[in-house]
Design a protein around this motif. Structure first.
Motif, short mmCIF file in Angstrom:
data_model
loop_
_atom_site.label_atom_id
_atom_site.label_comp_id
_atom_site.label_asym_id
_atom_site.label_seq_id
_atom_site.Cartn_x
_atom_site.Cartn_y
_atom_site.Cartn_z
N GLY A 37 0.30 -1.15 0.21
CA GLY A 37 0.15 -0.14 0.15
C GLY A 37 0.86 1.04 0.15
N LEU A 38 2.10 1.32 0.99
CA LEU A 38 2.59 2.48 0.77
C LEU A 38 3.83 2.12 -0.35
N ILE A 39 3.68 2.08 -1.20
CA ILE A 39 4.22 1.28 -2.31
C ILE A 39 3.93 2.42 -3.65
N VAL A 40 2.43 1.54 -3.16
CA VAL A 40 1.62 2.11 -4.75
C VAL A 40 1.12 3.33 -4.47
N THR A 41 0.91 3.43 -2.80
CA THR A 41 0.21 4.91 -2.94
C THR A 41 1.13 6.44 -3.32
N ILE A 42 2.55 6.46 -2.82
CA ILE A 42 3.70 7.00 -2.79
C ILE A 42 3.65 7.13 -4.14
N ASN A 43 3.73 6.64 -5.18
CA ASN A 43 4.16 6.21 -6.39
C ASN A 43 3.19 6.69 -6.63
N PHE A 44 2.00 6.83 -6.49
CA PHE A 44 0.25 7.89 -7.31
C PHE A 44 0.83 9.02 -7.01
N TYR A 45 1.64 9.20 -5.65
CA TYR A 45 1.18 10.42 -5.22
C TYR A 45 2.61 10.99 -6.18
N LEU A 46 3.73 10.95 -6.29
CA LEU A 46 4.66 11.54 -7.21
C LEU A 46 4.04 11.12 -8.77
N LEU A 47 3.69 10.38 -9.48
CA LEU A 47 3.24 10.52 -10.34
C LEU A 47 2.27 12.16 -10.81
N SER A 48 1.30 11.79 -10.03
CA SER A 48 0.68 13.03 -9.55
C SER A 48 1.50 14.28 -9.91
#
Length: 129
Positions: free
Chosen positions: A43-54
């Protein structure tokens, strides 16, 4: 149109955090420790990636600093490779349960599905009223 995109992005961002907390709590309470840690890590990996991509896309396409697609694409692939390495290390060292990790990595997908269902609900309510 801007409000539409902002509303969806806000919904996904907030639901990511809520789903991450709920899934992590459920994973730690109802399943073995390794499963719970897998949910948290994924969850942390995908949430951080989503935030950084955004954030990358917001900066790349904000006038007057509109850039070519090359910069954001390179950053995306770097994050992808780093995420892959982290996931490999987590699984290889038996730090997390792979099933828990997959559940955690699904947080953003579930948030996007919930956002889509929420928008369908908005459209149906708008048409009915």
């Amino acid at each position: 149109r801007v409000n539409f995109h902002k509303r969806i992005l806000n919904f996904i961002s907030h639901s990511n955090l809520l789903l991450l907390v709920a899934a992590s709590t459920a994973g730690l309470v109802f399943f073995p420790y390794a499963v719970g840690m897998g949910v948290i890590a994924g969850g942390l990996i995908v949430t951080i990636n989503f935030y950084l991509l955004s954030r990358t896309l917001r900066k790349a396409f904000k006038p007057p600093h509109i850039t070519s697609i090359r910069g954001p694409l390179i950053k995306y692939y770097i994050r992808f490779v780093v995420s892959g390495i982290i996931i490999y290390i987590l699984i290889r060292t038996d730090s997390v349960d792979p099933i828990g990790l997959i559940v955690g990595l699904s947080v953003v997908v579930v948030s996007m599905m919930l956002a889509a269902l929420n928008e369908v609900r908005h459209l149906l309510c708008k048409e009915a009223g």
